[in-house]
Design a protein around this motif. Sequence first.
Motif, PDB file in Angstrom:
ATOM      1  N   PRO A   1      40.932   0.623  -8.471  1.00  0.00           N
ATOM      2  CA  PRO A   1      40.088  -0.572  -8.301  1.00  0.00           C
ATOM      3  C   PRO A   1      38.664  -0.384  -8.812  1.00  0.00           C
ATOM      4  CG  PRO A   1      40.398   0.574  -6.206  1.00  0.00           C
ATOM      5  CD  PRO A   1      41.304   1.235  -7.189  1.00  0.00           C
ATOM      6  N   LEU A   2      38.103  -1.492  -9.274  1.00  0.00           N
ATOM      7  CA  LEU A   2      36.702  -1.501  -9.699  1.00  0.00           C
ATOM      8  C   LEU A   2      35.783  -1.348  -8.495  1.00  0.00           C
ATOM      9  CD1 LEU A   2      36.687  -4.494 -12.226  1.00  0.00           C
ATOM     10  CD2 LEU A   2      36.581  -2.068 -12.810  1.00  0.00           C
ATOM     11  N   SER A   3      34.669  -0.675  -8.690  1.00  0.00           N
ATOM     12  CA  SER A   3      33.657  -0.606  -7.639  1.00  0.00           C
ATOM     13  C   SER A   3      32.894  -1.927  -7.607  1.00  0.00           C
ATOM     14  CB  SER A   3      32.687   0.548  -7.935  1.00  0.00           C
ATOM     15  OG  SER A   3      31.968   0.283  -9.129  1.00  0.00           O
ATOM     16  N   ALA A   4      32.086  -2.117  -6.568  1.00  0.00           N
ATOM     17  CA  ALA A   4      31.302  -3.354  -6.442  1.00  0.00           C
ATOM     18  C   ALA A   4      30.383  -3.530  -7.650  1.00  0.00           C
ATOM     19  CB  ALA A   4      30.499  -3.333  -5.146  1.00  0.00           C
ATOM     20  N   ALA A   5      29.779  -2.409  -8.085  1.00  0.00           N
ATOM     21  CA  ALA A   5      28.871  -2.469  -9.235  1.00  0.00           C
ATOM     22  C   ALA A   5      29.635  -2.849 -10.508  1.00  0.00           C
ATOM     23  CB  ALA A   5      28.168  -1.129  -9.414  1.00  0.00           C
ATOM     24  N   GLU A   6      30.818  -2.275 -10.653  1.00  0.00           N
ATOM     25  CA  GLU A   6      31.634  -2.573 -11.832  1.00  0.00           C
ATOM     26  C   GLU A   6      32.090  -4.024 -11.845  1.00  0.00           C
ATOM     27  OE1 GLU A   6      33.829   1.637 -12.970  1.00  0.00           O
ATOM     28  OE2 GLU A   6      34.544   0.513 -11.222  1.00  0.00           O
ATOM     29  N   ARG A   7      32.414  -4.560 -10.656  1.00  0.00           N
ATOM     30  CA  ARG A   7      32.808  -5.972 -10.577  1.00  0.00           C
ATOM     31  C   ARG A   7      31.666  -6.891 -11.006  1.00  0.00           C
ATOM     32  NH1 ARG A   7      37.233  -7.807  -7.387  1.00  0.00           N
ATOM     33  NH2 ARG A   7      38.600  -6.098  -6.748  1.00  0.00           N
ATOM     34  N   GLY A   8      30.454  -6.577 -10.550  1.00  0.00           N
ATOM     35  CA  GLY A   8      29.293  -7.380 -10.920  1.00  0.00           C
ATOM     36  C   GLY A   8      29.044  -7.350 -12.419  1.00  0.00           C
ATOM     37  N   LYS A   9      29.169  -6.158 -13.006  1.00  0.00           N
ATOM     38  CA  LYS A   9      28.973  -6.014 -14.440  1.00  0.00           C
ATOM     39  C   LYS A   9      30.050  -6.763 -15.213  1.00  0.00           C
ATOM     40  CE  LYS A   9      28.343  -2.476 -18.014  1.00  0.00           C
ATOM     41  NZ  LYS A   9      28.326  -1.010 -18.300  1.00  0.00           N
ATOM     42  N   LEU A  10      31.294  -6.696 -14.709  1.00  0.00           N
ATOM     43  CA  LEU A  10      32.410  -7.403 -15.360  1.00  0.00           C
ATOM     44  C   LEU A  10      32.173  -8.902 -15.352  1.00  0.00           C
ATOM     45  CD1 LEU A  10      35.312  -7.451 -16.558  1.00  0.00           C
ATOM     46  CD2 LEU A  10      36.142  -7.615 -14.203  1.00  0.00           C
ATOM     47  N   THR A  11      31.767  -9.451 -14.198  1.00  0.00           N
ATOM     48  CA  THR A  11      31.514 -10.888 -14.083  1.00  0.00           C
ATOM     49  C   THR A  11      30.448 -11.334 -15.081  1.00  0.00           C
ATOM     50  OG1 THR A  11      32.078 -10.821 -11.727  1.00  0.00           O
ATOM     51  CG2 THR A  11      30.844 -12.736 -12.510  1.00  0.00           C
ATOM     52  N   LYS A  12      29.402 -10.544 -15.179  1.00  0.00           N
ATOM     53  CA  LYS A  12      28.310 -10.858 -16.103  1.00  0.00           C
ATOM     54  C   LYS A  12      28.802 -10.846 -17.548  1.00  0.00           C
ATOM     55  CE  LYS A  12      23.809  -9.103 -17.667  1.00  0.00           C
ATOM     56  NZ  LYS A  12      22.799  -8.016 -17.496  1.00  0.00           N
ATOM     57  N   ASN A  13      29.556  -9.817 -17.916  1.00  0.00           N
ATOM     58  CA  ASN A  13      30.035  -9.693 -19.297  1.00  0.00           C
ATOM     59  C   ASN A  13      31.021 -10.799 -19.662  1.00  0.00           C
ATOM     60  OD1 ASN A  13      28.497  -7.399 -19.722  1.00  0.00           O
ATOM     61  ND2 ASN A  13      30.155  -5.972 -19.266  1.00  0.00           N
ATOM     62  N   VAL A  14      31.888 -11.170 -18.705  1.00  0.00           N
ATOM     63  CA  VAL A  14      32.857 -12.239 -18.959  1.00  0.00           C
ATOM     64  C   VAL A  14      32.139 -13.571 -19.180  1.00  0.00           C
ATOM     65  CG1 VAL A  14      34.694 -13.640 -17.919  1.00  0.00           C
ATOM     66  CG2 VAL A  14      34.797 -11.155 -17.775  1.00  0.00           C
ATOM     67  N   LEU A  15      31.125 -13.858 -18.355  1.00  0.00           N
ATOM     68  CA  LEU A  15      30.364 -15.103 -18.507  1.00  0.00           C
ATOM     69  C   LEU A  15      29.659 -15.153 -19.858  1.00  0.00           C
ATOM     70  CD1 LEU A  15      28.786 -15.545 -14.956  1.00  0.00           C
ATOM     71  CD2 LEU A  15      30.518 -16.994 -16.026  1.00  0.00           C
ATOM     72  N   ILE A  16      29.064 -14.036 -20.266  1.00  0.00           N
ATOM     73  CA  ILE A  16      28.381 -13.979 -21.559  1.00  0.00           C
ATOM     74  C   ILE A  16      29.384 -14.195 -22.691  1.00  0.00           C
ATOM     75  CG2 ILE A  16      27.159 -12.457 -23.171  1.00  0.00           C
ATOM     76  CD1 ILE A  16      25.815 -11.160 -20.726  1.00  0.00           C
ATOM     77  N   ALA A  17      30.543 -13.518 -22.581  1.00  0.00           N
ATOM     78  CA  ALA A  17      31.575 -13.645 -23.620  1.00  0.00           C
ATOM     79  C   ALA A  17      32.074 -15.080 -23.732  1.00  0.00           C
ATOM     80  CB  ALA A  17      32.731 -12.694 -23.312  1.00  0.00           C
ATOM     81  N   LEU A  18      32.269 -15.751 -22.589  1.00  0.00           N
ATOM     82  CA  LEU A  18      32.749 -17.132 -22.605  1.00  0.00           C
ATOM     83  C   LEU A  18      31.722 -18.074 -23.230  1.00  0.00           C
ATOM     84  CD1 LEU A  18      34.479 -17.408 -19.100  1.00  0.00           C
ATOM     85  CD2 LEU A  18      35.595 -17.349 -21.342  1.00  0.00           C
ATOM     86  N   ILE A  19      30.437 -17.841 -22.928  1.00  0.00           N
ATOM     87  CA  ILE A  19      29.370 -18.678 -23.491  1.00  0.00           C
ATOM     88  C   ILE A  19      29.307 -18.490 -25.006  1.00  0.00           C
ATOM     89  CG2 ILE A  19      26.866 -19.012 -23.600  1.00  0.00           C
ATOM     90  CD1 ILE A  19      26.804 -18.268 -20.586  1.00  0.00           C
ATOM     91  N   VAL A  20      29.346 -17.224 -25.451  1.00  0.00           N
ATOM     92  CA  VAL A  20      29.310 -16.934 -26.895  1.00  0.00           C
ATOM     93  C   VAL A  20      30.518 -17.552 -27.591  1.00  0.00           C
ATOM     94  CG1 VAL A  20      29.461 -15.098 -28.621  1.00  0.00           C
ATOM     95  CG2 VAL A  20      27.956 -14.819 -26.635  1.00  0.00           C
ATOM     96  N   LEU A  21      31.700 -17.418 -26.954  1.00  0.00           N
ATOM     97  CA  LEU A  21      32.925 -17.982 -27.531  1.00  0.00           C
ATOM     98  C   LEU A  21      32.821 -19.494 -27.653  1.00  0.00           C
ATOM     99  CD1 LEU A  21      35.857 -17.497 -28.490  1.00  0.00           C
ATOM    100  CD2 LEU A  21      36.589 -17.769 -26.116  1.00  0.00           C
ATOM    101  N   ALA A  22      32.289 -20.148 -26.605  1.00  0.00           N
ATOM    102  CA  ALA A  22      32.134 -21.606 -26.627  1.00  0.00           C
ATOM    103  C   ALA A  22      31.186 -22.039 -27.743  1.00  0.00           C
ATOM    104  CB  ALA A  22      31.618 -22.102 -25.281  1.00  0.00           C
ATOM    105  N   ILE A  23      30.120 -21.283 -27.938  1.00  0.00           N
ATOM    106  CA  ILE A  23      29.153 -21.598 -28.991  1.00  0.00           C
ATOM    107  C   ILE A  23      29.799 -21.455 -30.374  1.00  0.00           C
ATOM    108  CG2 ILE A  23      27.015 -20.839 -30.111  1.00  0.00           C
ATOM    109  CD1 ILE A  23      25.987 -20.053 -27.317  1.00  0.00           C
ATOM    110  N   LEU A  24      30.540 -20.349 -30.566  1.00  0.00           N
ATOM    111  CA  LEU A  24      31.188 -20.103 -31.859  1.00  0.00           C
ATOM    112  C   LEU A  24      32.233 -21.177 -32.175  1.00  0.00           C
ATOM    113  CD1 LEU A  24      31.675 -16.219 -31.746  1.00  0.00           C
ATOM    114  CD2 LEU A  24      30.038 -17.503 -33.139  1.00  0.00           C
TER     115      LEU A  24
END
Length: 495
Positions: free
Chosen positions: A219-242
Amino acid sequence: MATREEIVKSVPQKGFFGHPKGLFSLFFTEFWERFSYYGMKAILIYFMYDTVTNGGLGIDKTTAASIMAIYGSLVYMSGIIGGWVADRLLGTRRTIFWGGILIIVGHICLAIPGGLPFLFTSMVFIILGTGLLKPNVSSLVGDIYAEDDNRRDAGFNIFYMGINAGAFIAPLIVGAVQKEYNYHVGFSIAAIGMALGLFFYTHKQKQKLGLAGMVPKNPLSAAERGKLTKNVLIALIVLAILITIAAMTGILTIDSVVNFFTVIGLLAPICVFIWMFTSKKTKAEEKSHLLAYIPLFITGTMFWIIQEQGSTILATYVAERTNLKVGSFDIPASWFQSLNPLFIITMAPIFAAIWMKLGNRQPSTPIKFSFSLLFAGASFLIMIIPAISSGGTELISPWWIVISFFLVVVGELLMSPVGLSATTKLAPAAFAAQTMSLWFLTSTAAQALNAQFAKLFDKISEVQYFGFLGGASVALFIIMLILSPWISKKMGDIK
């Protein structure tokens, strides 16, 4: 987290044909999941290129075949995501459940007359859902047995019979419903099938599966989960823009999307190989094993190029160029999709008995792989005969299609059962968890290439098309025979 011994003890070990009770749930989960997937797949290409007046979408046949190929490629690739989600986030039990939910939503989208937007939306849901569900159901089957349980192999055989049984009856039922009513009613049957699968999966789940798959293995640690959420949101925003930019500039077309995912499907396995080979965790002996695996991987890709065209090019060929009349009855073209699982169900026990009889005298893994290409090539080369005799215009006998499917299944039984075994044995120890995904990438690469081959079918003659791919497979068969001693040498002590 519970130990393997505690997990196995929590599962009732006597129930389904002398196997753990949980096998009953997993057998019917996979049975109905495969029913829904192959039922949908049996009529999907016809739905895409059929005329609007007949209830279809009126897409060009070549484009429809390319979309189907990319769809299949992404379904296999999504298993990488499914394995990661189970291992790091949800555990296999919850991952399977949410995969089933996404698949149902995808089939419902197809059941609603909504044109291209609903088609592509359904594909996204089914790709993600299948990726979450399929690899993890197989993993859960392994979890309910102790490692030294002599029922384990028999349990997997029963489980895989469920896969092929579901795949066999689905085209017959969904195809008949579609023929009697319309495409959308056919797709709704697929949705009902997956809903039945989830029912069998969740009914008395705790009593049947115990602790198996309850928690993530890493399992991911709490810190890793937070980082994952942030990266997924950024990736989705970039994908939507592209996507927005591509749509506004006219770059976003079906053809450009197909080409993009063709490149991704080919780059994925190359990147995995480079990653494993260059890793400091990979020992010198393991690098030798990886070198041996490369021609096996190429062989698998060539085989699936031909096998997977049974639901695209050959499916179209059945509908357009085959005499489907038996007296006053018209055979639904979708029924031919039941041939592959039917032949597997009937012939797999024969092959198993042959290998048991031969014991240590049975052919090596490279030789089995080699001959799988011979049969795959023959399944296409034999189609040259009716193509010539019909003059490219007259309808051909359906028996040619039956023979073609039979030959490719012989090849599949020579290669597919040993493919995963070879993958797990040859992969470096540090990457053991990724081995299942690596084997599935042969299908990913094959279908990515099929998306481009589909564009050739209407541009060249049938003789040229079947001759080129069938001939390429036979040529690679000869090359593999020549390379077999070298491959065996690189495999070292692994047999």
